[in-house]
Write an enzyme that holds these catalytic residues in place. Structure first.
Site, PDB file in Angstrom:
ATOM      1  N   THR A 186      15.981   2.862  -6.196  1.00  0.00           N
ATOM      2  CA  THR A 186      15.997   1.633  -6.988  1.00  0.00           C
ATOM      3  C   THR A 186      15.194   1.891  -8.262  1.00  0.00           C
ATOM      4  OG1 THR A 186      16.011   0.375  -4.922  1.00  0.00           O
ATOM      5  CG2 THR A 186      15.546  -0.848  -6.943  1.00  0.00           C
ATOM      6  N   GLY A 228      10.074   8.585  -5.042  1.00  0.00           N
ATOM      7  CA  GLY A 228       9.735   7.361  -4.329  1.00  0.00           C
ATOM      8  C   GLY A 228       8.839   6.472  -5.167  1.00  0.00           C
ATOM      9  N   THR A 279      -4.430   1.130   8.289  1.00  0.00           N
ATOM     10  CA  THR A 279      -3.146   1.793   8.123  1.00  0.00           C
ATOM     11  C   THR A 279      -2.031   0.763   8.258  1.00  0.00           C
ATOM     12  OG1 THR A 279      -1.839   3.701   8.820  1.00  0.00           O
ATOM     13  CG2 THR A 279      -2.963   2.472  10.560  1.00  0.00           C
ATOM     14  N   LYS A 284      -2.359  -2.638   4.948  1.00  0.00           N
ATOM     15  CA  LYS A 284      -3.122  -2.253   3.759  1.00  0.00           C
ATOM     16  C   LYS A 284      -3.143  -3.340   2.688  1.00  0.00           C
ATOM     17  CE  LYS A 284      -2.576   2.750   4.276  1.00  0.00           C
ATOM     18  NZ  LYS A 284      -2.138   4.002   3.624  1.00  0.00           N
TER      19      LYS A 284
END
Length: 273
Positions: free
Chosen positions: A153, A127, A62, A66
Site C-alpha cells: 500500500t 514494509g 510486545t 505497544k
C-alpha cells in the site's frame, strides 16, 4: 530486595525475553527477576497498573499492546513519540511511567555488528507498518545516505516518508520505482511468515547487497531464501535484533550494558541454528 521486571503480551508463552534478561542479569550481577505476563486483550492497562503498583520497576511490551503502552505513559522518548509505540516502560523515581522504543536501536546495532556499517549506505526498507516506523529514526541517525521505503500500500509508505522527512534523506517508492543494487535491504514485513512475500524485483540486489529480515525462526526465512537466490552477498535474520533491543531496555533500567553476543549465541543454540 529483588527488583521486578516483566514482559507483557498476548500470546506470550513463546517469548524469549525472560531467558535473555535472566542471562543479562547474571552477566552483570544485577539483583532482579524477569517474568512473562499474559495480559488479557481487553485488560492490558489494568495488568500494567497492577504490576507497577506491586513494586514493578520496568517492563517490556510486545504485540498487540505497544500502542496501548504508548497511551499509558506520562513521559515519552523521542524514539517512542515518532514510533507511535512503546516497547519499554521505566518507572521513574517519582512513580511516573516513561515510555521508550528500543526496537530500532536493536536493529541498527545488529546490522552493524553482523553485516556492515550503515554510514553512507543506500538502504531499502520493505514494509510500512509498526515495525518499520519504529526503526526509521535510528536508521537515519546511523548516517545512511538514502533510505527508500516500499510497501504494497503505497500511501502508507508515503505517510512514513513525510513523517520522517526532516530527519534525513527518505523517499517512498513504488515497486516499479526501486533503484538497482541497494547496499542494504531490510524486510520489516511479517508477510513472509505466512508465505506471502511482497513481489520485489531481483534487480534491487547485486553481489554486494546485504539483506536483513526482522523475522526469525529455526530455519532460513522466506525473505532471506529469496535474497540469497537473487544474489545477495550475506543475509541475517532478526534474532539479533531481539537481543539488541533487549540489551537497550536492560540499559535503560539498570544503567549497565550487557554483552548481547554471548546471549545471542545461546539463543541460536537453543533454536538449533
Amino acid at each position: 530486595m529483588t527488583d521486578k521486571y516483566a514482559v507483557f503480551g498476548n500470546p506470550i508463552a513463546q517469548s524469549k525475553s525472560p531467558m535473555i534478561h535472566t542471562e543479562f542479569a547474571k552477566q552483570t550481577q544485577q539483583n532482579m527477576s524477569y517474568s512473562a505476563v499474559l495480559a488479557p486483550v481487553e485488560g492490558f492497562a489494568a495488568s500494567i497498573k497492577s504490576f507497577f503498583a506491586s513494586g514493578g520497576r520496568g517492563a517490556n511490551v510486545t504485540a498487540p499492546f505497544k500502542e496501548q503502552a504508548f497511551s499509558l505513559c506520562d513521559e515519552l522518548s523521542e524514539l517512542a513519540q515518532l514510533a507511535g509505540a512503546v516497547n519499554t516502560l521505566v518507572r521513574l523515581e517519582d512513580g511516573r511511567l516513561r515510555g521508550d522504543n528500543t526496537d530500532g536501536l536493536g536493529l541498527v546495532a545488529d546490522i552493524e555488528r553482523r553485516l556492515t556499517s550503515l554510514k553512507d549506505k543506500r538502504v531499502l526498507l520493505v514494509g510500512a507498518g509498526g515495525a518499520a516506523r519504529g526503526c526509521i529514526l535510528p536508521l537515519l541517525q546511523a548516517g545512511v545516505a538514502q533510505l527508500d521505503i516500499t510497501n504494497r500500500t503505497h500511501d502508507k509508505a508515503l505517510q512514513l516518508a513525510q513523517l520522517f522527512s526532516r530527519y534525513g534523506n527518505i523517499k517512498a517508492l513504488t515497486l516499479t520505482e526501486l533503484a538497482s543494487g541497494y547496499d542494504v535491504i531490510i524486510n520489516s514485513s511479517s508477510a513472509g511468515l505466512t508465505g506471502q512475500l511482497i513481489s520485489l524485483p531481483s534487480t534491487i540486489i547485486d553481489g554486494t547487497t546485504y539483506c536483513y529480515d526482522m523475522s526469525y525462526g529455526s530455519d532460513t526465512t522466506l525473505f532471506n531464501q529469496w535474497a540469497l537466490s537473487a544474489g545477495a552477498c550475506h543475509c541475517c535474520d532478526g534474532l539479533g535484533m531481539l537481543v539488541g533491543q533487549a540489551a537497550q531496555s536492560f540499559y535503560l533500567w539498570r544503567n549497565v550494558h550487557p554483552d548481547a553476543t554471548t546471549v545471542m549465541q545461546q539463543l541460536r543454540d537453543a533454536l538449533g541454528r
